[in-house]
Design an enzyme around this catalytic site. Structure first.
Site, PDB file in Angstrom:
ATOM      1  N   ARG A   1     -30.262 -18.401 -40.824  1.00 53.51           N
ATOM      2  CA  ARG A   1     -29.209 -17.445 -41.148  1.00 53.51           C
ATOM      3  C   ARG A   1     -29.349 -16.169 -40.334  1.00 53.51           C
ATOM      4  NH1 ARG A   1     -25.083 -19.941 -43.621  1.00 53.51           N
ATOM      5  NH2 ARG A   1     -25.847 -21.229 -45.288  1.00 53.51           N
TER       6      ARG A   1
ATOM      7  N   SER B   1       0.839  -1.188   0.000  1.00 45.06           N
ATOM      8  CA  SER B   1       0.000   0.000   0.000  1.00 45.06           C
ATOM      9  C   SER B   1       0.878   1.243   0.000  1.00 45.06           C
ATOM     10  CB  SER B   1      -0.906   0.000   1.236  1.00 45.06           C
ATOM     11  OG  SER B   1      -1.592   1.229   1.346  1.00 45.06           O
TER      12      SER B   1
END
Length: 176
Positions: A102, A63
């Site tokens: 399709r 950190s």
């Protein structure tokens, strides 16, 4: 590819999306399971609990604001994947209603989505493998947590003790 996925049985694969969607959903479940593991480890790493810790890897997890803090970076990778995966699976589901044989747009969108799901799964699995392989268990904190339960919760304390014993037997590093 169609034959390997069970799509080559005489029915136009353009309109049959169930195998592809099933594959994507299964990968999504894997990512979700990795996210569950990551969430548990991240919660157990919180200062208030402190029962486990991801491995300390140079350049990762420190950190900038708190020198002693260790962030769950491996868990972060898996959790972010688990947040994204459901939306990708939903994209596959949205493409299922195809027009006749399709359909346009639905099945063409699947390839990048499947690719991204597999990429997320691979990244999350790799990150959590590093976490699990180097997971540190603080036995004293676990014992203190179990003792704090106290009262009529002897079963929970016994279960926690068994978990710690099994983890140590499996070779998880101890932090006493």
């Amino acid at each position: 590819v169609a034959a390997r996925l069970g799509l080559a049985d005489g029915v136009a694969w353009h309109s049959r999306r169930d195998a592809i969607v099933g594959l994507g959903a299964a990968v999504g479940v894997v990512v979700g399971a990795l996210g569950k593991l990551a969430r548990d480890v991240a919660l157990l790493m919180q200062r208030e609990i402190g029962e486990v810790s991801e491995p300390q890897i140079a350049g990762r997890g420190s950190s900038s604001a708190m020198a002693n803090k260790h962030n769950p970076t491996g868990c972060q990778v898996a959790l972010s994947a688990a947040v994204r995966a459901p939306g990708l699976v939903a994209s596959l589901l949205a493409g299922m209603p195809q027009e006749l044989e399709r359909g346009l747009g639905g099945w063409q969108a699947e390839a990048p989505v499947i690719g991204e799901l597999f990429a997320l799964a691979g990244g999350a699995a790799h990150a959590m493998r590093v976490v699990v392989d180097g997971l540190e268990v603080d036995v004293a904190e676990m014992a203190a947590g179990a003792a704090a339960i106290g009262g009529d919760n002897g079963d929970a304390i016994a279960a926690a003790a068994r978990f710690v014993d099994e983890a140590i037997a499996a070779g998880v590093p101890r932090r006493d």
